[in-house]
Design an enzyme around this catalytic site. Sequence first.
Site, PDB file in Angstrom:
ATOM      1  NE  ARG A  61      50.697 -40.314 -25.560  1.00  0.00           N
ATOM      2  CZ  ARG A  61      49.981 -39.522 -26.328  1.00  0.00           C
ATOM      3  NH1 ARG A  61      50.400 -39.160 -27.526  1.00  0.00           N
ATOM      4  NH2 ARG A  61      48.827 -39.058 -25.929  1.00  0.00           N
ATOM      5  N   GLY A  62      48.512 -43.043 -26.846  1.00  0.00           N
ATOM      6  CA  GLY A  62      47.351 -42.503 -27.535  1.00  0.00           C
ATOM      7  C   GLY A  62      46.582 -43.679 -28.116  1.00  0.00           C
ATOM      8  CB  ALA A  63      43.013 -44.618 -27.888  1.00  0.00           C
ATOM      9  NE  ARG A  75      48.902 -47.014 -21.191  1.00  0.00           N
ATOM     10  CZ  ARG A  75      48.799 -45.711 -21.469  1.00  0.00           C
ATOM     11  NH1 ARG A  75      49.089 -45.261 -22.667  1.00  0.00           N
ATOM     12  NH2 ARG A  75      48.392 -44.870 -20.542  1.00  0.00           N
ATOM     13  CD  GLN A  77      50.539 -37.957 -21.232  1.00  0.00           C
ATOM     14  OE1 GLN A  77      50.499 -37.118 -20.326  1.00  0.00           O
ATOM     15  NE2 GLN A  77      50.302 -39.235 -21.000  1.00  0.00           N
ATOM     16  CG  ASP A  88      42.559 -43.327 -23.668  1.00  0.00           C
ATOM     17  OD1 ASP A  88      42.538 -42.112 -23.413  1.00  0.00           O
ATOM     18  OD2 ASP A  88      43.553 -43.918 -24.110  1.00  0.00           O
ATOM     19  CG  ASN A 135      40.889 -38.092 -22.837  1.00  0.00           C
ATOM     20  OD1 ASN A 135      41.556 -38.830 -23.569  1.00  0.00           O
ATOM     21  ND2 ASN A 135      41.120 -36.785 -22.771  1.00  0.00           N
TER      22      ASN A 135
HETATM   23  O1  MRU Z   1      48.309 -42.204 -21.414  1.00  0.00           O
HETATM   24  P1  MRU Z   1      48.171 -41.744 -22.838  1.00  0.00           P
HETATM   25  O2  MRU Z   1      49.174 -40.700 -23.205  1.00  0.00           O
HETATM   26  O3  MRU Z   1      48.149 -42.893 -23.810  1.00  0.00           O
HETATM   27  O4  MRU Z   1      46.737 -41.071 -22.879  1.00  0.00           O
HETATM   28  C1  MRU Z   1      46.262 -40.592 -24.107  1.00  0.00           C
HETATM   29  C2  MRU Z   1      44.952 -39.919 -24.019  1.00  0.00           C
HETATM   30  O5  MRU Z   1      44.341 -39.828 -22.972  1.00  0.00           O
HETATM   31  C3  MRU Z   1      44.376 -39.427 -25.311  1.00  0.00           C
HETATM   32  O6  MRU Z   1      43.575 -38.298 -25.101  1.00  0.00           O
HETATM   33  C4  MRU Z   1      43.512 -40.537 -25.937  1.00  0.00           C
HETATM   34  O7  MRU Z   1      44.231 -41.728 -26.030  1.00  0.00           O
HETATM   35  C5  MRU Z   1      43.024 -40.161 -27.280  1.00  0.00           C
HETATM   36  S1  MRU Z   1      44.287 -40.146 -28.495  1.00  0.00           S
HETATM   37  C6  MRU Z   1      43.598 -39.704 -29.968  1.00  0.00           C
END
Ligand code: MRU
Length: 367
Positions: free
Chosen positions: A52-54, A95, A214, A255, A265
Amino acid sequence: MKSILDYETVALNDKEDAIEIIDQTLLPGRTEIISLHTGKEIWDAIYLLQVRGAPAIGVTAGFGLYLLMKHSTAASYDEFMKELKEKSDYLNSSRPTAVNLSWALNRMESHIKKYYDENLKKDGESSFDAARDALIKELREESERIKAEDIDVCRKIGEYGLELIKDGDGILTHCNAGQLATCKYGTATSPMYLAHEKGYKIKVYCDETRPLLQGARLTAYELHSAGIDTTLLCDNMSGSLMKSGAINAIFVGCDRVAANGDAANKIGTSVVATVAKRYNIPFYVCAPTSTIDIRTATGSDINIEQRKPEEVTEMWYKERMAPEGVKVYNPAFDVTDNDLITGIVTEYGVLRAPFDVAIKELFEKKK
Ligand code: MRU
């Protein structure tokens, strides 16, 4: 002993036709590397937040598209591209909010089209076998480039972000925009790692980030492992912390940034930004340009993922903590309006308001 920062968030194991990821749903208790082979396994890993994470999702999608095309038997270019589009659309449906997913998939497709037009089209198509092998090799190389660039881009975000930090600062962050959300350094955490490397005595405060934690499970874990002074707080405690004067700056990831600078985000980010404005605390969004989506005009055009009620009612508890049948509001992200953002830290520098103009200029320069 190996620290969590010594592991690769996402890696291609070409020999085994697999993507290897740290299963982030098990952290911090267990560090398990899992191998993803099929389209369904890759889709599930993204949907279930095992990866996870963009930026990390984008890298996984790139490797995924390569692996799903690696054994293609397409007999013509048109057939190859049709197959590629189908696989890409499938991965893209895992997603909806992080634009890096479609960004990486579109980049893979465009690269293949360009490579074919410039290098293979002229050869005609008596047999497509050699051309298909060449295109598959290009898919692998492009996916590796996406990963390598992510590391470089995060480092640059760290360097620009470092200029916004002073020795002794208290910094608040929300969710995990750390190394675990990218391939190294993270985005929001990159300035923190560089400040720490430089010997700055920073104190980082991590919102736990309900409902999937997270902040507690990932950000607090990786920063603490790096030896950074790390404090964990529940999401509803950040207002009092800001009022106390402990916070000098806020760094978050994102994101998707719309063309006007509105930034989606993790849910709760917009609350942090609103309170930060009340106490005059600078609020920085760290965003690789791959996260800026100039085709999305404003934050209200961003598709916000809605997730299962169980994540709120029972996921982390020994027993259910909400009455049966109660309705649950569980969006995964929110949009921070651009007027709450002090700066957007990109790999090209820090963008300032008016963000629509700054973003337009940056993309024109990039072209
Ligand atoms: O649902 P997630 O854990 O994928 O959400 C992640 C975030 O909101 C992060 O802040 C975002 O993806 C930036 S990651 C560098």
